[in-house]
Motif scaffolding. Structure first.
Motif, PDB file in Angstrom:
ATOM      1  N   TYR A 248       0.846  -1.195   0.000  1.00  0.00           N
ATOM      2  CA  TYR A 248       0.000   0.000   0.000  1.00  0.00           C
ATOM      3  C   TYR A 248       0.878   1.242   0.000  1.00  0.00           C
ATOM      4  CZ  TYR A 248      -3.310   3.532   1.695  1.00  0.00           C
ATOM      5  OH  TYR A 248      -4.065   4.658   1.850  1.00  0.00           O
ATOM      6  N   ASP A 249       0.546   2.170  -0.881  1.00  0.00           N
ATOM      7  CA  ASP A 249       1.229   3.461  -0.967  1.00  0.00           C
ATOM      8  C   ASP A 249       0.358   4.494  -0.259  1.00  0.00           C
ATOM      9  OD1 ASP A 249       2.212   6.006  -1.722  1.00  0.00           O
ATOM     10  OD2 ASP A 249       3.061   5.175  -3.572  1.00  0.00           O
ATOM     11  N   GLU A 250       0.812   4.920   0.916  1.00  0.00           N
ATOM     12  CA  GLU A 250      -0.003   5.839   1.716  1.00  0.00           C
ATOM     13  C   GLU A 250      -0.217   7.173   1.014  1.00  0.00           C
ATOM     14  OE1 GLU A 250      -0.062   7.663   6.276  1.00  0.00           O
ATOM     15  OE2 GLU A 250       1.650   6.487   5.554  1.00  0.00           O
ATOM     16  N   ALA A 251       0.764   7.637   0.244  1.00  0.00           N
ATOM     17  CA  ALA A 251       0.654   8.942  -0.411  1.00  0.00           C
ATOM     18  C   ALA A 251      -0.426   8.945  -1.487  1.00  0.00           C
ATOM     19  CB  ALA A 251       1.999   9.336  -1.012  1.00  0.00           C
ATOM     20  N   THR A 252      -0.507   7.867  -2.239  1.00  0.00           N
ATOM     21  CA  THR A 252      -1.471   7.811  -3.354  1.00  0.00           C
ATOM     22  C   THR A 252      -2.709   6.991  -3.022  1.00  0.00           C
ATOM     23  OG1 THR A 252      -0.414   5.842  -4.280  1.00  0.00           O
ATOM     24  CG2 THR A 252       0.438   7.994  -4.984  1.00  0.00           C
ATOM     25  N   ARG A 253      -2.707   6.308  -1.861  1.00  0.00           N
ATOM     26  CA  ARG A 253      -3.757   5.366  -1.444  1.00  0.00           C
ATOM     27  C   ARG A 253      -3.913   4.227  -2.467  1.00  0.00           C
ATOM     28  NH1 ARG A 253      -6.923   6.876   2.893  1.00  0.00           N
ATOM     29  NH2 ARG A 253      -8.647   5.505   2.224  1.00  0.00           N
ATOM     30  N   GLU A 254      -2.801   3.874  -3.092  1.00  0.00           N
ATOM     31  CA  GLU A 254      -2.827   2.821  -4.095  1.00  0.00           C
ATOM     32  C   GLU A 254      -2.520   1.474  -3.437  1.00  0.00           C
ATOM     33  OE1 GLU A 254      -1.521   3.308  -8.436  1.00  0.00           O
ATOM     34  OE2 GLU A 254       0.173   2.257  -7.495  1.00  0.00           O
ATOM     35  N   LEU A 255      -3.449   0.550  -3.601  1.00  0.00           N
ATOM     36  CA  LEU A 255      -3.331  -0.804  -3.059  1.00  0.00           C
ATOM     37  C   LEU A 255      -2.950  -1.764  -4.178  1.00  0.00           C
ATOM     38  CD1 LEU A 255      -3.887  -2.973  -0.781  1.00  0.00           C
ATOM     39  CD2 LEU A 255      -6.233  -3.066  -1.697  1.00  0.00           C
ATOM     40  N   THR A 256      -1.912  -2.564  -3.940  1.00  0.00           N
ATOM     41  CA  THR A 256      -1.507  -3.582  -4.898  1.00  0.00           C
ATOM     42  C   THR A 256      -1.742  -4.955  -4.284  1.00  0.00           C
ATOM     43  OG1 THR A 256       0.190  -2.141  -5.848  1.00  0.00           O
ATOM     44  CG2 THR A 256       0.392  -4.499  -6.283  1.00  0.00           C
ATOM     45  N   VAL A 257      -2.453  -5.798  -5.011  1.00  0.00           N
ATOM     46  CA  VAL A 257      -2.771  -7.143  -4.547  1.00  0.00           C
ATOM     47  C   VAL A 257      -2.173  -8.152  -5.522  1.00  0.00           C
ATOM     48  CG1 VAL A 257      -4.578  -8.777  -3.895  1.00  0.00           C
ATOM     49  CG2 VAL A 257      -4.941  -6.316  -3.561  1.00  0.00           C
ATOM     50  N   ASN A 258      -1.251  -8.973  -5.035  1.00  0.00           N
ATOM     51  CA  ASN A 258      -0.677 -10.059  -5.830  1.00  0.00           C
ATOM     52  C   ASN A 258      -1.411 -11.348  -5.489  1.00  0.00           C
ATOM     53  OD1 ASN A 258       1.571  -8.475  -6.966  1.00  0.00           O
ATOM     54  ND2 ASN A 258       2.307  -8.446  -4.850  1.00  0.00           N
ATOM     55  N   VAL A 259      -1.814 -12.071  -6.518  1.00  0.00           N
ATOM     56  CA  VAL A 259      -2.569 -13.312  -6.328  1.00  0.00           C
ATOM     57  C   VAL A 259      -1.837 -14.452  -7.016  1.00  0.00           C
ATOM     58  CG1 VAL A 259      -4.740 -14.527  -6.785  1.00  0.00           C
ATOM     59  CG2 VAL A 259      -4.778 -12.103  -6.160  1.00  0.00           C
ATOM     60  N   GLU A 260      -1.734 -15.584  -6.318  1.00  0.00           N
ATOM     61  CA  GLU A 260      -1.184 -16.791  -6.916  1.00  0.00           C
ATOM     62  C   GLU A 260      -2.136 -17.957  -6.681  1.00  0.00           C
ATOM     63  OE1 GLU A 260       3.567 -15.722  -6.367  1.00  0.00           O
ATOM     64  OE2 GLU A 260       2.733 -17.555  -5.480  1.00  0.00           O
ATOM     65  N   LEU A 261      -2.335 -18.744  -7.724  1.00  0.00           N
ATOM     66  CA  LEU A 261      -3.153 -19.948  -7.644  1.00  0.00           C
ATOM     67  C   LEU A 261      -2.326 -21.129  -8.124  1.00  0.00           C
ATOM     68  CD1 LEU A 261      -6.438 -18.688  -9.419  1.00  0.00           C
ATOM     69  CD2 LEU A 261      -5.779 -18.376  -7.018  1.00  0.00           C
ATOM     70  N   TYR A 262      -2.513 -22.268  -7.478  1.00  0.00           N
ATOM     71  CA  TYR A 262      -1.915 -23.494  -7.988  1.00  0.00           C
ATOM     72  C   TYR A 262      -2.980 -24.587  -7.950  1.00  0.00           C
ATOM     73  CZ  TYR A 262       1.022 -27.485  -8.822  1.00  0.00           C
ATOM     74  OH  TYR A 262       1.545 -28.624  -9.381  1.00  0.00           O
ATOM     75  N   TYR A 263      -3.221 -25.220  -9.106  1.00  0.00           N
ATOM     76  CA  TYR A 263      -4.234 -26.262  -9.226  1.00  0.00           C
ATOM     77  C   TYR A 263      -3.600 -27.618  -8.926  1.00  0.00           C
ATOM     78  CZ  TYR A 263      -7.798 -23.130 -11.003  1.00  0.00           C
ATOM     79  OH  TYR A 263      -8.737 -22.127 -11.109  1.00  0.00           O
TER      80      TYR A 263
END
Length: 691
Positions: free
Chosen positions: A147-162
């Motif tokens: 999370y970038d507090e200055a821009t309020r930008e949230l980055t979410v990394n997702v990984e899936l394994y079947y």
């Protein structure tokens, strides 16, 4: 508001995924529960639902995701009230078939034994969740956030394994922003405008139904990143990012949820740092002065050596018990920092030495990477039970202002009144482990404290109780709405729980009770409880008073009746030569303490003679003459001596001090009696013949 989706990569094949993944395991894992609860701010019973859901998450840390969706008529604000609704709630609710609030879906799955639609009443959530947690998931889910507090930008990394092929060729990734600690109005819960709303859905970052993925065969590894700028508020309700979480879950279509995870919105991660082996047994039966040992190992899953903080905690350990974990020849009673090389398991043990105190103790061993402090703490729990004859089991579930353990002291006070020497209590998770590992047969009597919780009975708990009874144990089970929940509550009862109700409790549910059932009295002539005086029944659940009306079946006997009405039985007891059961249609905490104490004392006295006494004999009792007519001599100094007739009625009780005590039995009718001697080192039963 800015929202963008960055597609980083899609890797297929086991070898590639093994190299690329950091957040998700390639091993087959059980499904996590995703509970979507439909709620509002004018909802009398929603706080009850919130308590049940929170208890479910607390019982299964890391395995339950809670998403509270404000939707429907109870969520409509009035005047200046805040609006907690979202653009997404109605569409999600419309596919559930819900008919009341609170309702919830467990992984958006239909459980035919509970309902014909995905929406479930709050009383069914725990049962449904237990079923999901036992299933293997075709896909493992991992996530991390920044999370970038200055821009309020949230980055979410997702990984899936079947780990196996998905039944559907395409699945959907859903990413939800949640927020807790929001203060607002609520009709129920007794907090007015200061109710604390948690797990509230604020926004679906992947839109209404998520992002479609089409590579869903075994060995597929999916990696994606989502970037979302969090606004200052949603519908004028401030969004405080420090109080936010991100839920990530995968659906088969727009319905079935395979599994999901939840991480903090700021620097959250599911990074796998270590793995713990499983012991041969998760429950050991302890003995005073002897050490019980669990042998385990820990594996560093990181690419390089790392320092791990290893910690051992306990719940309910008596002051005289000792516990420690041993690694590299060193014993630690609480915490140690240990450097662990990658790949090579490091052996350690958990060692517990009880004293004479009775207890079921939960020991939790945890490992946390110091390099990755935000990664999930790896944990494992084991149990030691020692010196327990009588076990109070507090049922799962909760009500608005408490749970069954809230009234545990009422039981303990009664146990002391009954002069019970070796008793303790355990929560439902410990009971499950004791049952699963067949350790309940080390207990003589179980007191199952249901209180006012749903589900009262599950296939799981009645299975363990039935096995316990069939082995010669005795059961006291009590609480309000047990019958209603089993036979009426939106299909909460199953064929298995209903069979237990009729076959083991020997009870027939007649009607849901009310405040009209405000007193009870014993049936005259009833051998065990018949001389008890009548007592009042009061509301201890904040306006929720439902003492069940029941009647006996088979060999069952009515022991109490409501309002002195022979047609309104309040409790039954039964014995079949193997076990004994006492079942109350009300909570013991609803009656005065003196009556509660006497009721439980008579139950305990009845339990401990005749049936199953062979297990209690540890040494012979020196008793003479036998047969006798006027008196007997007994060599049992500093002991409690009890004499029961053949049906379990207590005839005489004395506390001895002398080496030889003489007891007057001149008033006893001819026949067989049982003498029970209890002391610090003896628990024995002998037959006495009176002529």
């Amino acid at each position: 508001m800015k929202k963008s989706l960055l597609f980083i990569a899609l890797f297929i094949g086991f070898m590639v995924s093994l190299q690329a993944q950091t957040l998700v395991s390639t091993e087959v894992q059980k499904k996590n529960v995703v509970l979507e609860e439909f709620t509002g701010i004018h909802c009398q019973y929603c706080p009850e639902g919130h308590a049940i859901a929170q208890a479910l998450q607390n019982e299964n840390p890391g395995d339950v995701v809670l998403i509270n969706i404000h939707q429907g008529s109870f969520a409509i604000p009035s005047g200046s009230e805040p609006d907690f609704r979202t653009p997404f709630g109605d569409a999600i609710a419309n596919q559930t078939g819900l008919t009341g609030y609170p309702s919830g879906t467990i992984n958006r799955h239909v459980f035919p034994d509970l309902a014909s639609v995905t929406a479930l009443s709050r009383g069914a959530w725990t049962t449904a969740a237990g079923l999901i947690l036992e299933e293997n998931s075709p896909v493992n889910v991992g996530a991390s956030t920044s999370y970038d507090e200055a821009t309020r930008e949230l980055t979410v990394n997702v990984e899936l394994y079947y780990t196996s092929d998905s039944p559907e060729g395409s699945n959907f990734i859903q990413v939800a922003l949640l927020q807790s600690g929001i203060v607002g109005p609520q009709t129920g819960g007794g907090m007015g405008n200061n109710y604390i709303h948690n797990h509230m859905l604020r926004y679906l970052i992947t839109d209404q139904w998520g992002e479609e993925i089409t590579t869903t065969t075994a060995g597929s590894f999916v990696q994606k990143t989502y970037v979302y700028t969090i606004p200052d508020n949603f519908t004028d309700v401030p969004c405080i990012v420090e109080d936010c979480q991100v839920a990530v879950f995968v659906t088969e279509s727009h319905q079935e949820v395979y599994s999901g995870v939840e991480v903090a919105a700021i620097d959250g991660t599911t990074l796998l740092t270590a793995a713990l082996s499983s012991p041969e047994e998760f429950v050991l039966i302890g003995e005073s002065g002897s050490t019980s040992t669990f042998e385990l190992n820990i594996t560093n899953l990181l690419p390089a050596a790392d320092d791990f903080e290893l910690t051992l905690t306990n719940e309910n350990q008596p002051a005289g018990w000792n516990s420690a974990f041993v690694v590299d020849g060193m014993a630690y009673d609480e915490t140690a920092i240990v450097n662990i090389d990658p790949g090579n398991p490091k052996d350690f043990s958990i060692e517990v030495t009880p004293d004479a105190a009775s207890a079921v103790v939960k020991y939790t061993f945890s490992a946390q990477s110091l390099t990755h402090p935000n990664a999930p703490i790896v944990m494992m729990s084991v149990y030691v039970m020692s010196e327990v004859n009588d076990l109070l089991v507090n049922n799962q579930g909760a009500w608005t202002n408490g749970d069954p353990a809230s009234f545990q002291q009422d039981y303990f006070d009664a146990f002391d009144y009954a002069n019970m020497q070796k008793y303790t209590a355990c929560d439902y998770s410990a009971f499950k482990m004791l049952g699963a590992e067949q350790k309940l047969n080390n207990v003589y009597n179980i007191y199952f404290n249901i209180g006012w919780t749903f589900p009262s009975f599950t296939d799981e708990n009645v299975g363990y109780l039935a096995t316990f009874l069939d082995a010669g144990g005795n059961l006291f089970v009590a609480g309000q709405d047990i019958g209603w929940d089993t036979w009426e509550n939106d299909g909460n009862g199953t064929a298995i729980t209903r069979a237990f109700y009729t076959d083991y409790l020997s009870a027939d549910y007649k009607a849901d009770g009310s405040t009209a059932n405000n007193s009870a009295s014993a049936y005259p002539g009833e051998e065990i409880f018949g001389t008890m005086t009548s007592f009042s029944i009061t509301d201890v659940y904040g306006g929720n008073m439902y003492p069940d009306q029941i009647s006996p079946l088979g060999e069952g006997i009515s022991i109490f009746k409501y309002n002195d009405s022979d047609t309104k039985s309040a409790a039954v007891r039964v014995t079949n030569g193997v076990y004994k059961v006492v079942y109350l249609g009300f909570d013991p905490s609803m009656i005065p303490a003196d009556d509660r104490n006497e009721l439980i004392k008579r139950t305990e006295d009845w339990f401990n003679v005749s049936v199953g006494v062979g297990e209690l004999v540890t040494e012979d009792i020196k008793l003479y003459p036998n047969p006798a007519s006027d008196y007997i001599n007994i060599e049992a100094p500093n002991s409690k001596v009890q004499i029961y007739n053949s049906i379990g009625l207590l005839m005489l009780e004395v506390n001895t001090s002398d080496a030889i005590s003489t007891l007057n039995i001149a008033d006893f009718n001819p026949g067989s009696y049982f003498i029970r001697v209890t002391s610090q080192d003896k628990n024995a039963v002998e037959t006495l013949i009176v002529y």
